[in-house]
Design a protein around this motif. Structure first.
Motif, PDB file in Angstrom:
ATOM      1  N   GLU A   1      -5.793 -10.138   0.485  1.00 60.86           N
ATOM      2  CA  GLU A   1      -6.997  -9.814  -0.300  1.00 60.86           C
ATOM      3  C   GLU A   1      -8.221 -10.472   0.306  1.00 60.86           C
ATOM      4  O   GLU A   1      -9.278  -9.852   0.407  1.00 60.86           O
ATOM      5  CB  GLU A   1      -6.844 -10.302  -1.749  1.00 60.86           C
ATOM      6  N   ASP A   2      -8.079 -11.726   0.686  1.00 61.08           N
ATOM      7  CA  ASP A   2      -9.223 -12.433   1.276  1.00 61.08           C
ATOM      8  C   ASP A   2      -9.635 -11.808   2.605  1.00 61.08           C
ATOM      9  O   ASP A   2     -10.808 -11.731   2.925  1.00 61.08           O
ATOM     10  CB  ASP A   2      -8.893 -13.909   1.473  1.00 61.08           C
ATOM     11  N   ILE A   3      -8.656 -11.357   3.374  1.00 60.59           N
ATOM     12  CA  ILE A   3      -8.950 -10.779   4.686  1.00 60.59           C
ATOM     13  C   ILE A   3      -9.525  -9.372   4.554  1.00 60.59           C
ATOM     14  O   ILE A   3     -10.514  -9.033   5.197  1.00 60.59           O
ATOM     15  CB  ILE A   3      -7.693 -10.819   5.579  1.00 60.59           C
ATOM     16  N   TYR A   4      -8.931  -8.551   3.691  1.00 64.31           N
ATOM     17  CA  TYR A   4      -9.452  -7.192   3.499  1.00 64.31           C
ATOM     18  C   TYR A   4     -10.673  -7.161   2.582  1.00 64.31           C
ATOM     19  O   TYR A   4     -11.446  -6.216   2.606  1.00 64.31           O
ATOM     20  CB  TYR A   4      -8.372  -6.269   2.925  1.00 64.31           C
ATOM     21  N   GLY A   5     -10.805  -8.174   1.742  1.00 65.39           N
ATOM     22  CA  GLY A   5     -11.932  -8.216   0.805  1.00 65.39           C
ATOM     23  C   GLY A   5     -11.681  -7.467  -0.484  1.00 65.39           C
ATOM     24  O   GLY A   5     -12.550  -7.413  -1.344  1.00 65.39           O
ATOM     25  N   THR A   6     -10.493  -6.872  -0.619  1.00 69.77           N
ATOM     26  CA  THR A   6     -10.162  -6.116  -1.832  1.00 69.77           C
ATOM     27  C   THR A   6      -8.681  -6.275  -2.158  1.00 69.77           C
ATOM     28  O   THR A   6      -7.866  -6.620  -1.315  1.00 69.77           O
ATOM     29  CB  THR A   6     -10.426  -4.610  -1.658  1.00 69.77           C
ATOM     30  N   SER A   7      -8.355  -5.949  -3.415  1.00 67.39           N
ATOM     31  CA  SER A   7      -6.956  -5.905  -3.849  1.00 67.39           C
ATOM     32  C   SER A   7      -6.348  -4.574  -3.447  1.00 67.39           C
ATOM     33  O   SER A   7      -7.056  -3.636  -3.096  1.00 67.39           O
ATOM     34  CB  SER A   7      -6.867  -6.016  -5.379  1.00 67.39           C
ATOM     35  N   ILE A   8      -5.049  -4.484  -3.545  1.00 66.60           N
ATOM     36  CA  ILE A   8      -4.364  -3.211  -3.324  1.00 66.60           C
ATOM     37  C   ILE A   8      -4.841  -2.251  -4.408  1.00 66.60           C
ATOM     38  O   ILE A   8      -4.789  -2.559  -5.584  1.00 66.60           O
ATOM     39  CB  ILE A   8      -2.843  -3.384  -3.464  1.00 66.60           C
ATOM     40  N   GLY A   9      -5.330  -1.091  -4.003  1.00 65.49           N
ATOM     41  CA  GLY A   9      -5.734  -0.088  -4.978  1.00 65.49           C
ATOM     42  C   GLY A   9      -7.074  -0.330  -5.639  1.00 65.49           C
ATOM     43  O   GLY A   9      -7.508   0.462  -6.448  1.00 65.49           O
ATOM     44  N   HIS A  10      -7.752  -1.422  -5.314  1.00 65.36           N
ATOM     45  CA  HIS A  10      -9.075  -1.717  -5.880  1.00 65.36           C
ATOM     46  C   HIS A  10     -10.080  -1.739  -4.739  1.00 65.36           C
ATOM     47  O   HIS A  10     -10.110  -2.691  -3.962  1.00 65.36           O
ATOM     48  CB  HIS A  10      -9.078  -3.068  -6.611  1.00 65.36           C
ATOM     49  N   ALA A  11     -10.859  -0.734  -4.649  1.00 62.05           N
ATOM     50  CA  ALA A  11     -11.750  -0.577  -3.507  1.00 62.05           C
ATOM     51  C   ALA A  11     -12.861  -1.621  -3.429  1.00 62.05           C
ATOM     52  O   ALA A  11     -13.415  -1.851  -2.378  1.00 62.05           O
ATOM     53  CB  ALA A  11     -12.359   0.819  -3.519  1.00 62.05           C
ATOM     54  N   SER A  12     -13.191  -2.270  -4.521  1.00 60.82           N
ATOM     55  CA  SER A  12     -14.342  -3.166  -4.456  1.00 60.82           C
ATOM     56  C   SER A  12     -14.138  -4.523  -5.122  1.00 60.82           C
ATOM     57  O   SER A  12     -15.098  -5.193  -5.439  1.00 60.82           O
ATOM     58  CB  SER A  12     -15.550  -2.480  -5.095  1.00 60.82           C
ATOM     59  N   SER A  13     -12.898  -4.933  -5.339  1.00 59.39           N
ATOM     60  CA  SER A  13     -12.717  -6.231  -5.990  1.00 59.39           C
ATOM     61  C   SER A  13     -11.502  -6.960  -5.445  1.00 59.39           C
ATOM     62  O   SER A  13     -10.650  -6.387  -4.803  1.00 59.39           O
ATOM     63  CB  SER A  13     -12.554  -6.061  -7.498  1.00 59.39           C
ATOM     64  N   LYS A  14     -11.482  -8.255  -5.724  1.00 59.46           N
ATOM     65  CA  LYS A  14     -10.328  -9.092  -5.420  1.00 59.46           C
ATOM     66  C   LYS A  14      -9.656  -9.412  -6.755  1.00 59.46           C
ATOM     67  O   LYS A  14      -9.629 -10.543  -7.196  1.00 59.46           O
ATOM     68  CB  LYS A  14     -10.754 -10.373  -4.723  1.00 59.46           C
ATOM     69  N   PHE A  15      -9.130  -8.389  -7.382  1.00 53.66           N
ATOM     70  CA  PHE A  15      -8.564  -8.517  -8.722  1.00 53.66           C
ATOM     71  C   PHE A  15      -7.493  -9.594  -8.793  1.00 53.66           C
ATOM     72  O   PHE A  15      -7.512 -10.464  -9.649  1.00 53.66           O
ATOM     73  CB  PHE A  15      -7.984  -7.174  -9.169  1.00 53.66           C
ATOM     74  N   LEU A  16      -6.539  -9.520  -7.897  1.00 59.64           N
ATOM     75  CA  LEU A  16      -5.420 -10.455  -7.940  1.00 59.64           C
ATOM     76  C   LEU A  16      -5.890 -11.888  -7.735  1.00 59.64           C
ATOM     77  O   LEU A  16      -5.505 -12.787  -8.463  1.00 59.64           O
ATOM     78  CB  LEU A  16      -4.378 -10.069  -6.888  1.00 59.64           C
ATOM     79  N   ARG A  17      -6.770 -12.109  -6.756  1.00 58.53           N
ATOM     80  CA  ARG A  17      -7.273 -13.456  -6.489  1.00 58.53           C
ATOM     81  C   ARG A  17      -7.970 -14.017  -7.720  1.00 58.53           C
ATOM     82  O   ARG A  17      -7.737 -15.152  -8.121  1.00 58.53           O
ATOM     83  CB  ARG A  17      -8.234 -13.448  -5.308  1.00 58.53           C
TER      84      ARG A  17
ATOM     85  N   MET B   1       0.831  -1.200   0.000  1.00 59.41           N
ATOM     86  CA  MET B   1       0.000   0.000   0.000  1.00 59.41           C
ATOM     87  C   MET B   1       0.869   1.255   0.000  1.00 59.41           C
ATOM     88  O   MET B   1       0.579   2.208  -0.724  1.00 59.41           O
ATOM     89  CB  MET B   1      -0.942  -0.003   1.202  1.00 59.41           C
ATOM     90  N   ALA B   2       1.925   1.248   0.787  1.00 61.77           N
ATOM     91  CA  ALA B   2       2.806   2.413   0.852  1.00 61.77           C
ATOM     92  C   ALA B   2       3.530   2.639  -0.472  1.00 61.77           C
ATOM     93  O   ALA B   2       3.632   3.767  -0.955  1.00 61.77           O
ATOM     94  CB  ALA B   2       3.821   2.238   1.980  1.00 61.77           C
ATOM     95  N   ILE B   3       4.000   1.580  -1.084  1.00 61.14           N
ATOM     96  CA  ILE B   3       4.777   1.695  -2.315  1.00 61.14           C
ATOM     97  C   ILE B   3       3.892   1.979  -3.527  1.00 61.14           C
ATOM     98  O   ILE B   3       4.209   2.827  -4.355  1.00 61.14           O
ATOM     99  CB  ILE B   3       5.596   0.407  -2.571  1.00 61.14           C
ATOM    100  N   PHE B   4       2.774   1.282  -3.635  1.00 63.32           N
ATOM    101  CA  PHE B   4       1.998   1.318  -4.869  1.00 63.32           C
ATOM    102  C   PHE B   4       0.791   2.256  -4.861  1.00 63.32           C
ATOM    103  O   PHE B   4       0.280   2.586  -5.921  1.00 63.32           O
ATOM    104  CB  PHE B   4       1.562  -0.092  -5.255  1.00 63.32           C
TER     105      PHE B   4
ATOM    106  N   ASP C   1       0.978  -1.561 -12.859  1.00 59.23           N
ATOM    107  CA  ASP C   1      -0.130  -0.669 -13.186  1.00 59.23           C
ATOM    108  C   ASP C   1      -0.486   0.235 -12.005  1.00 59.23           C
ATOM    109  O   ASP C   1      -0.784   1.412 -12.184  1.00 59.23           O
ATOM    110  CB  ASP C   1      -1.358  -1.461 -13.638  1.00 59.23           C
ATOM    111  N   LEU C   2      -0.441  -0.316 -10.786  1.00 59.78           N
ATOM    112  CA  LEU C   2      -0.705   0.500  -9.603  1.00 59.78           C
ATOM    113  C   LEU C   2       0.342   1.599  -9.456  1.00 59.78           C
ATOM    114  O   LEU C   2       0.021   2.744  -9.145  1.00 59.78           O
ATOM    115  CB  LEU C   2      -0.706  -0.369  -8.349  1.00 59.78           C
ATOM    116  N   LEU C   3       1.603   1.250  -9.690  1.00 62.44           N
ATOM    117  CA  LEU C   3       2.675   2.229  -9.581  1.00 62.44           C
ATOM    118  C   LEU C   3       2.536   3.314 -10.639  1.00 62.44           C
ATOM    119  O   LEU C   3       2.706   4.501 -10.357  1.00 62.44           O
ATOM    120  CB  LEU C   3       4.032   1.525  -9.699  1.00 62.44           C
ATOM    121  N   LEU C   4       2.179   2.930 -11.848  1.00 61.00           N
ATOM    122  CA  LEU C   4       1.962   3.919 -12.908  1.00 61.00           C
ATOM    123  C   LEU C   4       0.806   4.848 -12.565  1.00 61.00           C
ATOM    124  O   LEU C   4       0.889   6.062 -12.775  1.00 61.00           O
ATOM    125  CB  LEU C   4       1.718   3.227 -14.249  1.00 61.00           C
ATOM    126  N   ASP C   5      -0.280   4.286 -12.029  1.00 56.61           N
ATOM    127  CA  ASP C   5      -1.419   5.119 -11.602  1.00 56.61           C
ATOM    128  C   ASP C   5      -0.981   6.121 -10.543  1.00 56.61           C
ATOM    129  O   ASP C   5      -1.379   7.279 -10.569  1.00 56.61           O
ATOM    130  CB  ASP C   5      -2.550   4.254 -11.046  1.00 56.61           C
TER     131      ASP C   5
END
Length: 196
Positions: free
Chosen positions: A142-158, A54-57, A186-190
Protein backbone atom coordinates in the motif's frame (compact mmCIF):
# COMPACT_ATOMS: atom_id res chain seq x y z
CA UNK A 1 3.21 -19.95 -13.66
CA UNK A 2 4.09 -22.58 -11.08
CA UNK A 3 1.87 -23.65 -8.22
CA UNK A 4 1.70 -21.55 -5.06
CA UNK A 5 4.79 -21.81 -2.91
CA UNK A 6 4.09 -23.83 0.17
CA UNK A 7 6.21 -23.53 3.28
CA UNK A 8 8.31 -24.58 5.02
CA UNK A 9 11.38 -24.52 2.82
CA UNK A 10 14.94 -25.33 3.74
CA UNK A 11 16.20 -21.75 3.57
CA UNK A 12 15.95 -19.38 6.50
CA UNK A 13 13.21 -16.79 6.11
CA UNK A 14 14.97 -13.77 7.63
CA UNK A 15 18.52 -13.25 8.83
CA UNK A 16 17.46 -10.74 11.49
CA UNK A 17 14.18 -10.69 13.44
CA UNK A 18 12.00 -7.67 12.76
CA UNK A 19 11.06 -6.19 16.14
CA UNK A 20 7.98 -3.95 16.37
CA UNK A 21 7.22 -4.21 12.65
CA UNK A 22 3.98 -2.23 12.76
CA UNK A 23 5.60 0.65 14.62
CA UNK A 24 8.39 0.62 12.04
CA UNK A 25 5.77 0.66 9.27
CA UNK A 26 4.06 3.59 10.94
CA UNK A 27 7.35 5.50 11.21
CA UNK A 28 8.27 4.68 7.61
CA UNK A 29 11.56 2.95 8.43
CA UNK A 30 10.55 -0.69 8.04
CA UNK A 31 13.58 -1.64 5.92
CA UNK A 32 16.16 0.45 7.74
CA UNK A 33 18.79 -1.47 9.70
CA UNK A 34 17.87 -4.74 7.97
CA UNK A 35 20.26 -7.06 6.12
CA UNK A 36 20.14 -6.68 2.35
CA UNK A 37 18.88 -10.24 1.79
CA UNK A 38 15.96 -9.62 4.18
CA UNK A 39 15.05 -6.43 2.30
CA UNK A 40 15.18 -8.28 -1.03
CA UNK A 41 12.93 -11.11 0.17
CA UNK A 42 10.39 -8.80 1.75
CA UNK A 43 10.20 -6.57 -1.32
CA UNK A 44 9.73 -9.58 -3.60
CA UNK A 45 7.04 -11.03 -1.33
CA UNK A 46 5.21 -7.71 -0.92
CA UNK A 47 4.98 -7.53 -4.71
CA UNK A 48 4.00 -11.20 -5.13
CA UNK A 49 1.28 -11.04 -2.47
CA UNK A 50 -0.10 -7.79 -3.95
CA UNK A 51 -0.34 -9.42 -7.39
CA UNK A 52 -2.07 -12.45 -5.82
CA UNK A 53 -4.54 -10.24 -3.93
CA UNK A 54 -5.33 -8.22 -7.03
CA UNK A 55 -5.99 -11.37 -9.04
CA UNK A 56 -8.15 -12.97 -6.36
CA UNK A 57 -10.05 -9.97 -5.03
CA UNK A 58 -10.36 -7.52 -7.94
CA UNK A 59 -9.59 -9.31 -11.23
CA UNK A 60 -7.24 -6.40 -11.94
CA UNK A 61 -4.15 -8.24 -13.20
CA UNK A 62 -1.02 -6.39 -14.27
CA UNK A 63 -0.10 -7.66 -17.75
CA UNK A 64 3.55 -7.95 -16.73
CA UNK A 65 2.78 -10.14 -13.71
CA UNK A 66 2.39 -13.91 -13.76
CA UNK A 67 -1.34 -13.39 -13.22
CA UNK A 68 -1.51 -11.30 -16.39
CA UNK A 69 0.30 -13.93 -18.45
CA UNK A 70 3.95 -12.90 -18.06
CA UNK A 71 6.41 -15.75 -17.70
CA UNK A 72 8.14 -14.54 -14.56
CA UNK A 73 6.83 -11.17 -13.35
CA UNK A 74 10.26 -9.50 -13.47
CA UNK A 75 9.06 -6.51 -15.51
CA UNK A 76 6.21 -5.88 -13.07
CA UNK A 77 8.56 -6.25 -10.12
CA UNK A 78 10.92 -3.67 -11.65
CA UNK A 79 8.02 -1.20 -11.86
CA UNK A 80 7.26 -2.00 -8.20
CA UNK A 81 10.88 -1.21 -7.26
CA UNK A 82 10.75 2.08 -9.18
CA UNK A 83 7.70 3.03 -7.15
CA UNK A 84 9.46 1.99 -3.92
CA UNK A 85 12.43 4.24 -4.77
CA UNK A 86 10.04 7.17 -5.23
CA UNK A 87 8.62 6.82 -1.68
CA UNK A 88 10.66 8.99 0.72
CA UNK A 89 12.67 6.95 3.23
CA UNK A 90 11.13 3.65 2.04
CA UNK A 91 14.38 1.97 1.05
CA UNK A 92 17.56 1.97 3.14
CA UNK A 93 20.36 4.42 2.34
CA UNK A 94 22.52 1.62 0.89
CA UNK A 95 19.98 0.89 -1.88
CA UNK A 96 21.25 1.58 -5.39
CA UNK A 97 21.49 0.06 -8.86
CA UNK A 98 23.79 -2.76 -7.71
CA UNK A 99 21.49 -3.71 -4.82
CA UNK A 100 18.45 -3.56 -7.10
CA UNK A 101 20.19 -5.92 -9.55
CA UNK A 102 20.93 -8.33 -6.67
CA UNK A 103 17.29 -8.17 -5.58
CA UNK A 104 16.06 -8.86 -9.11
CA UNK A 105 18.53 -11.73 -9.43
CA UNK A 106 17.12 -13.33 -6.28
CA UNK A 107 13.65 -13.11 -7.83
CA UNK A 108 14.90 -14.92 -10.94
CA UNK A 109 16.28 -17.91 -9.03
CA UNK A 110 14.50 -21.10 -8.03
CA UNK A 111 13.16 -21.28 -4.49
CA UNK A 112 10.87 -19.32 -2.22
CA UNK A 113 11.58 -15.89 -3.71
CA UNK A 114 11.02 -16.87 -7.33
CA UNK A 115 8.98 -14.26 -9.23
CA UNK A 116 7.47 -17.00 -11.41
CA UNK A 117 5.72 -18.64 -8.46
CA UNK A 118 2.64 -17.20 -6.74
CA UNK A 119 2.22 -17.02 -2.98
CA UNK A 120 -0.79 -16.54 -0.75
CA UNK A 121 -1.24 -15.31 2.82
CA UNK A 122 -1.10 -18.83 4.29
CA UNK A 123 2.23 -19.66 2.64
CA UNK A 124 3.62 -16.28 3.76
CA UNK A 125 2.69 -16.89 7.40
CA UNK A 126 4.15 -20.40 7.31
CA UNK A 127 7.39 -19.37 5.60
CA UNK A 128 8.13 -16.44 7.89
CA UNK A 129 6.69 -18.17 10.97
CA UNK A 130 4.85 -14.92 11.69
CA UNK A 131 1.06 -14.83 11.77
CA UNK A 132 1.03 -11.14 10.83
CA UNK A 133 3.62 -11.14 8.06
CA UNK A 134 0.97 -11.09 5.32
CA UNK A 135 -0.46 -7.91 6.86
CA UNK A 136 3.01 -6.33 6.95
CA UNK A 137 3.52 -7.16 3.26
CA UNK A 138 0.12 -5.76 2.34
CA UNK A 139 0.85 -2.52 4.19
CA UNK A 140 4.23 -2.18 2.49
CA UNK A 141 2.57 -2.67 -0.90
CA UNK A 142 0.00 0.00 0.00
CA UNK A 143 2.77 2.41 0.88
CA UNK A 144 4.62 1.65 -2.35
CA UNK A 145 1.59 1.78 -4.65
CA UNK A 146 -0.05 4.58 -2.68
CA UNK A 147 -3.40 2.77 -2.60
CA UNK A 148 -5.15 -0.26 -1.14
CA UNK A 149 -6.24 -3.22 -3.22
CA UNK A 150 -9.40 -2.14 -5.01
CA UNK A 151 -9.23 1.45 -3.69
CA UNK A 152 -7.97 3.75 -6.37
CA UNK A 153 -7.28 6.73 -4.14
CA UNK A 154 -6.77 5.65 -0.54
CA UNK A 155 -4.64 3.61 1.82
CA UNK A 156 -7.66 2.06 3.50
CA UNK A 157 -5.88 -0.86 5.10
CA UNK A 158 -2.98 1.25 6.42
CA UNK A 159 -5.30 3.79 7.99
CA UNK A 160 -7.39 1.09 9.68
CA UNK A 161 -4.42 -0.95 10.91
CA UNK A 162 -2.42 2.03 12.15
CA UNK A 163 -5.39 3.20 14.20
CA UNK A 164 -5.22 -0.11 16.07
CA UNK A 165 -1.60 0.32 17.15
CA UNK A 166 -2.51 2.47 20.12
CA UNK A 167 -4.67 -0.29 21.63
CA UNK A 168 -3.56 -3.02 23.98
CA UNK A 169 -1.18 -5.65 22.63
CA UNK A 170 -3.53 -8.46 23.64
CA UNK A 171 -6.43 -7.29 21.48
CA UNK A 172 -4.38 -5.72 18.68
CA UNK A 173 -3.55 -9.02 16.96
CA UNK A 174 -7.15 -10.14 16.76
CA UNK A 175 -8.28 -6.70 15.58
CA UNK A 176 -5.58 -6.65 12.88
CA UNK A 177 -6.67 -10.00 11.49
CA UNK A 178 -10.38 -9.08 11.61
CA UNK A 179 -9.73 -5.76 9.83
CA UNK A 180 -7.84 -7.45 7.01
CA UNK A 181 -10.42 -10.23 6.75
CA UNK A 182 -13.31 -7.76 6.46
CA UNK A 183 -11.51 -5.67 3.85
CA UNK A 184 -10.68 -8.68 1.67
CA UNK A 185 -14.15 -10.19 2.11
CA UNK A 186 -15.74 -6.93 0.98
CA UNK A 187 -13.48 -6.81 -2.09
CA UNK A 188 -14.43 -10.38 -2.98
CA UNK A 189 -18.13 -9.62 -2.57
CA UNK A 190 -17.78 -6.54 -4.80
CA UNK A 191 -16.08 -8.71 -7.42
CA UNK A 192 -18.87 -11.32 -7.26
CA UNK A 193 -21.61 -8.67 -7.47
CA UNK A 194 -19.94 -7.14 -10.51
CA UNK A 195 -20.41 -10.46 -12.34
CA UNK A 196 -24.17 -10.58 -11.63
Amino acid sequence: MRTINSAPTTDRALLKPNFEPFKRLKRGNYFHGRPDMDVYKILIDAYRLRMHDMAIFTNDNDKDSIYGGAEDGLAGFRRFLCRAKAVPRMLPSWWGDKKQAECEQLGCQEGWSSLDTPIDHVAVRQYYKDKYMDIQLRLLAEDIYGTSIGHASSKFLRNRVMSLLDGSTITMGKALRETVFRELRDLLLDKLWAKV
